[in-house]
Design an enzyme around this catalytic site. Structure first.
Site, short mmCIF file in Angstrom:
data_model
loop_
_atom_site.label_atom_id
_atom_site.label_comp_id
_atom_site.label_asym_id
_atom_site.label_seq_id
_atom_site.Cartn_x
_atom_site.Cartn_y
_atom_site.Cartn_z
N THR A 209 105.11 60.22 -3.44
CA THR A 209 103.85 60.93 -3.26
C THR A 209 103.40 60.78 -1.80
OG1 THR A 209 102.53 58.97 -3.80
CG2 THR A 209 103.15 60.43 -5.63
N LYS B 83 93.06 47.57 -7.86
CA LYS B 83 94.00 47.79 -8.95
C LYS B 83 94.01 46.61 -9.93
CE LYS B 83 95.12 51.84 -7.60
NZ LYS B 83 94.68 53.04 -8.38
N ASP C 160 83.07 64.76 -5.64
CA ASP C 160 83.17 63.46 -4.98
C ASP C 160 83.03 62.40 -6.05
OD1 ASP C 160 82.85 61.09 -3.61
OD2 ASP C 160 81.24 61.81 -2.31
N VAL C 161 84.12 61.69 -6.35
CA VAL C 161 84.10 60.76 -7.47
C VAL C 161 83.22 59.55 -7.22
CG1 VAL C 161 86.36 61.47 -8.34
CG2 VAL C 161 86.20 59.55 -6.72
N TYR D 59 92.92 47.72 -1.76
CA TYR D 59 93.72 48.48 -2.73
C TYR D 59 94.22 47.55 -3.83
CZ TYR D 59 97.13 51.75 -4.61
OH TYR D 59 97.84 52.58 -5.46
#
Length: 229
Positions: free
Chosen positions: A169, A138, A49-50, A134
């Site tokens: 993706t 970024k 789990d990052v 998001y």
């Protein structure tokens, strides 16, 4: 043998990068909470789990050496991101985890003269009415990358970021399969098509290679010209 640790390495761009580096003779450790089944032979997958700094530290400690850290783990929650709790969750995965992974890998990267590649996005430049967290994450990746490049360059650790555009993706599937959005998106891309994950992976492979030994603090668009159209 050179070793790469790839967060989010079980799917999408992360998996394509794992496959590319594997083909170049690297030992690849992919980590995250999700992966394609089956994974290609030769890729070592470790569940992590990052957003858990302790898990990241344990992962990096298990590696004999780290020549490259590639932060590909990421999520998008679309309009839910206007809710503060979801906004914070997206930042935790997409931005804070990249800093935490770099910090956990720092000593081994320094010992190996290694490098970091972070995953920014075309949304590093654009605002997003439907995915504010998001886009913010970024944009943050760009600033984090430059900060790491300045802070750790004297230790011999390079840090760069790539900014993919529209890629085939899972994350892009919603837009790709939307009969209204997809034609408009594709029409704006000067090259006239979406990228394949393998094309993004090759750019990452270049940035962690000796051919990029003097590139530090760069943000490289890989978007077919979308951001300048």
């Amino acid at each position: 043998m050179q070793t790469a640790v790839i967060t989010g390495g079980g799917t999408g761009i992360g998996l394509a990068t794992a496959q590319h580096l594997l083909s170049q003779g690297w030992h690849v450790v992919a980590c995250g909470i999700d992966h394609e089944d089956p994974l290609p032979d030769g890729i070592e997958f470790q569940r992590c789990d990052v957003t858990d700094a302790a898990e990241l530290s344990a992962l990096m400690a298990r590696a004999d050496r780290i020549d490259a850290l590639i932060n590909c783990a990421g999520i998008i929650k679309q309009a839910e991101e206007w809710q503060p709790e979801t906004f914070n969750n997206v930042l935790d995965v997409n931005l804070t985890a990249s800093m935490a992974a770099a910090t956990a890998a720092r000593t081994k990267l320094r010992d190996a003269g290694g490098s970091i590649v972070n995953l920014a996005s075309m949304w590093s430049w654009f605002g997003s009415a439907n995915a504010p967290a998001y886009a913010a994450s970024k944009g943050g990746i760009v600033a984090l990358t430059r900060s790491l490049a300045v802070a750790w360059g004297p230790e011999g650790i390079r840090c760069n970021a790539i900014a993919p555009g529209w890629v085939n993706t899972r994350m892009g599937a919603g837009a790709r399969n939307d009969p209204a959005r997809e034609p408009a998106i594709t029409a704006r891309i000067p090259l006239g098509r979406w990228a394949e994950p393998s094309e993004i992976a090759k750019v990452i492979g270049f940035l962690v290679s000796e051919d990029a030994a003097y590139i530090n603090g760069a943000l490289l668009p890989v978007d077919g010209g979308y951001s300048v159209a």
